[in-house]
Scaffold this motif. Structure first.
Motif: not given
Length: 133
Positions: A54-71
């Protein structure tokens, strides 16, 4: 949550690549590939091959799971998926972006160093030839 299979299908569609081509790159039938996605037995090296096709980076295959805030209160997207049974990959897109940037800088530095070494090797050869005259 979107699955890896959904991400692969979407990315393949965007690039006009048939899922048959993707499955063949793995040495699998389409049914075999879909079964690996469904049973979560897809291996990391198979994901790497899919990303290459697919000519993409492997991490581009990982689906978004959730949105949060860091510290620090920054908004981040967390993702994660099981790969090859009990192995788990997780992190944040911000971290991945930083790592990709660092990786690209590192690759550029390595390329520059290789060029410098080649140039110095030629100079050494030239000087040795001059000394042997």
């Amino acid at each position: 949550m979107e699955s890896i299979k959904d991400v692969v299908k979407s990315r393949a569609r965007e690039k006009n690549i048939k899922m048959l081509e993707v499955s063949e790159s793995l040495g699998l039938t389409q049914q075999g590939m879909y079964k690996a996605f469904r049973d979560k037995t897809i291996k990391l090296n198979q994901l790497e091959r899919i990303a290459d096709v697919l000519e993409i980076h492997i991490t581009d295959l990982l689906p978004a799971k959730s949105v949060s805030t860091n510290i620090a209160g920054e908004r981040i997207e967390n993702y994660g998926t099981r790969i090859d049974n009990n192995k788990f990959f997780s992190g944040s897109q911000n971290e991945l972006f930083k790592l990709r940037s660092e990786n690209e800088k590192f690759k550029a530095t390595v390329a520059q160093q290789k060029e410098l070494i080649e140039r110095l090797d030629k100079e050494v050869e030239f000087l040795r030839a001059q000394l042997s005259k």
